[in-house]
Design an enzyme around this catalytic site. Structure first.
Site, PDB file in Angstrom:
ATOM      1  N   SER A   1      -4.007 -10.526   6.839  1.00 27.03           N
ATOM      2  CA  SER A   1      -4.236  -9.914   7.316  1.00 27.03           C
ATOM      3  C   SER A   1      -3.596  -9.011   7.726  1.00 27.03           C
ATOM      4  CB  SER A   1      -4.141 -11.107   9.263  1.00 27.03           C
ATOM      5  OG  SER A   1      -4.512 -11.847   9.456  1.00 27.03           O
ATOM      6  N   PHE A   2      -2.077  -8.962   7.427  1.00 23.23           N
ATOM      7  CA  PHE A   2      -1.228  -7.782   7.265  1.00 23.23           C
ATOM      8  C   PHE A   2      -1.596  -6.592   6.208  1.00 23.23           C
ATOM      9  CE2 PHE A   2       2.311  -5.438   7.128  1.00 23.23           C
ATOM     10  CZ  PHE A   2       2.954  -4.828   8.123  1.00 23.23           C
ATOM     11  N   GLU A   3      -2.875  -7.082   5.300  1.00 28.21           N
ATOM     12  CA  GLU A   3      -3.508  -5.942   4.414  1.00 28.21           C
ATOM     13  C   GLU A   3      -4.665  -5.386   5.597  1.00 28.21           C
ATOM     14  OE1 GLU A   3      -1.963  -9.417   3.006  1.00 28.21           O
ATOM     15  OE2 GLU A   3      -0.149  -7.343   2.957  1.00 28.21           O
TER      16      GLU A   3
ATOM     17  N   HIS B   1       7.476 -15.053  12.471  1.00 26.44           N
ATOM     18  CA  HIS B   1       6.635 -14.367  11.082  1.00 26.44           C
ATOM     19  C   HIS B   1       5.522 -14.437  11.847  1.00 26.44           C
ATOM     20  CE1 HIS B   1       6.587 -13.698   7.269  1.00 26.44           C
ATOM     21  NE2 HIS B   1       4.991 -13.084   7.543  1.00 26.44           N
TER      22      HIS B   1
HETATM   23  C1  DLZ Z   1       2.768 -14.763   5.069  1.00 25.45           C
HETATM   24  C2  DLZ Z   1       1.789 -15.016   5.928  1.00 25.45           C
HETATM   25  C3  DLZ Z   1       1.532 -15.551   7.223  1.00 25.45           C
HETATM   26  C4  DLZ Z   1       2.442 -17.090   6.655  1.00 25.45           C
HETATM   27  N1  DLZ Z   1       0.517 -16.754   7.340  1.00 25.45           N
HETATM   28  C5  DLZ Z   1      -0.103 -16.077   7.546  1.00 25.45           C
HETATM   29  C6  DLZ Z   1      -1.433 -16.441   8.094  1.00 25.45           C
HETATM   30  O1  DLZ Z   1      -1.520 -17.463   9.378  1.00 25.45           O
HETATM   31  N2  DLZ Z   1      -2.505 -15.013   8.414  1.00 25.45           N
HETATM   32  C7  DLZ Z   1      -2.513 -14.489   7.438  1.00 25.45           C
HETATM   33  O2  DLZ Z   1      -3.743 -13.973   7.599  1.00 25.45           O
HETATM   34  N3  DLZ Z   1      -1.788 -14.421   6.729  1.00 25.45           N
HETATM   35  C8  DLZ Z   1      -0.571 -14.354   6.657  1.00 25.45           C
HETATM   36  N4  DLZ Z   1       0.095 -14.343   6.035  1.00 25.45           N
HETATM   37  C9  DLZ Z   1      -0.286 -13.076   4.958  1.00 25.45           C
HETATM   38  C10 DLZ Z   1       0.318 -12.031   5.770  1.00 25.45           C
HETATM   39  O3  DLZ Z   1      -0.601 -11.283   6.323  1.00 25.45           O
HETATM   40  C11 DLZ Z   1       0.388 -11.031   4.379  1.00 25.45           C
HETATM   41  O4  DLZ Z   1      -0.135 -11.051   3.042  1.00 25.45           O
HETATM   42  C12 DLZ Z   1       1.925 -11.055   3.246  1.00 25.45           C
HETATM   43  O5  DLZ Z   1       2.567 -11.195   4.714  1.00 25.45           O
HETATM   44  C13 DLZ Z   1       2.133 -10.595   2.209  1.00 25.45           C
HETATM   45  O6  DLZ Z   1       2.094  -9.010   2.996  1.00 25.45           O
END
Ligand code: DLZ
Length: 160
Positions: A65-67, A97
């Site tokens: 999601s962060f991307e 997180h």
């Molecule tokens: C790292 C991470 C975690 C712990 N949980 C989720 C989640 O529940 N849903 C999601 O979409 N992404 C998660 N991520 C990944 C981060 O969004 C991201 O891809 C990483 O931190 C790399 O930037």
């Protein structure tokens, strides 16, 4: 209104602008893909049911999601879609997180909308449990992807 009082897949088709001739983008996070792919597929089905051609639905995948913010911004810059749905699912774990990803992603998508050339639709599920995610991705409460596609169709047609 809480989602528990509103099925995400229900809408009145007579009130939705046709998507014929419009082009839509979907950016999907692969984390929690059981849920995000169900949302993606729901959004595609709703677009097709409302006149959008399959050739006019552009799907791009990102790791998590962060991307979503970066890829959504790139898709916006490409300038060839009328609205973009950003789809992700964050499920609370043992550490803070969850809060950082939810806040960062939500704020990023909201900021994109303030300088938008096309509307960005918020398809980020922020759930305390897997059961909540399942309920909202084709389960008891419908599919958030359907709701997002309806919002995209409406926002693509908005004018002042
Ligand atoms: C790292 C991470 C975690 C712990 N949980 C989720 C989640 O529940 N849903 C999601 O979409 N992404 C998660 N991520 C990944 C981060 O969004 C991201 O891809 C990483 O931190 C790399 O930037």
């Amino acid at each position: 209104m809480a989602t528990s009082l509103h099925n995400l897949s229900l809408y009145d088709p007579t009130t939705i602008p046709s998507g014929k001739g419009r082009r839509f983008g979907i950016v999907v996070a692969d984390w929690n893909d059981r849920y995000t792919y169900a949302m993606r597929d729901g959004a595609i089905r709703t677009f097709l049911a409302n006149g959008v051609s399959a050739d006019d639905i552009v799907v791009r995948h990102v790791p998590g999601s962060f991307e979503l913010v970066y890829a959504t911004a790139l898709m916006m810059q490409a300038g060839n879609v009328d609205a973009i749905i950003s789809i992700g699912c964050v499920i609370r774990g043992d550490t803070p997180h969850f809060d950082y990803i939810c806040q960062g992603t939500t704020q990023g998508l909201a900021e994109l909308n303030t300088r938008a050339t096309v509307p960005v639709i918020y398809g980020l599920l922020t759930c305390n449990t897997e059961a909540q995610a399942a309920d909202r991705t084709g389960g008891a409460l419908g599919n958030k992807g359907d709701e997002c596609a309806v919002a995209a169709l409406r926002m693509a047609a908005i004018s002042f």
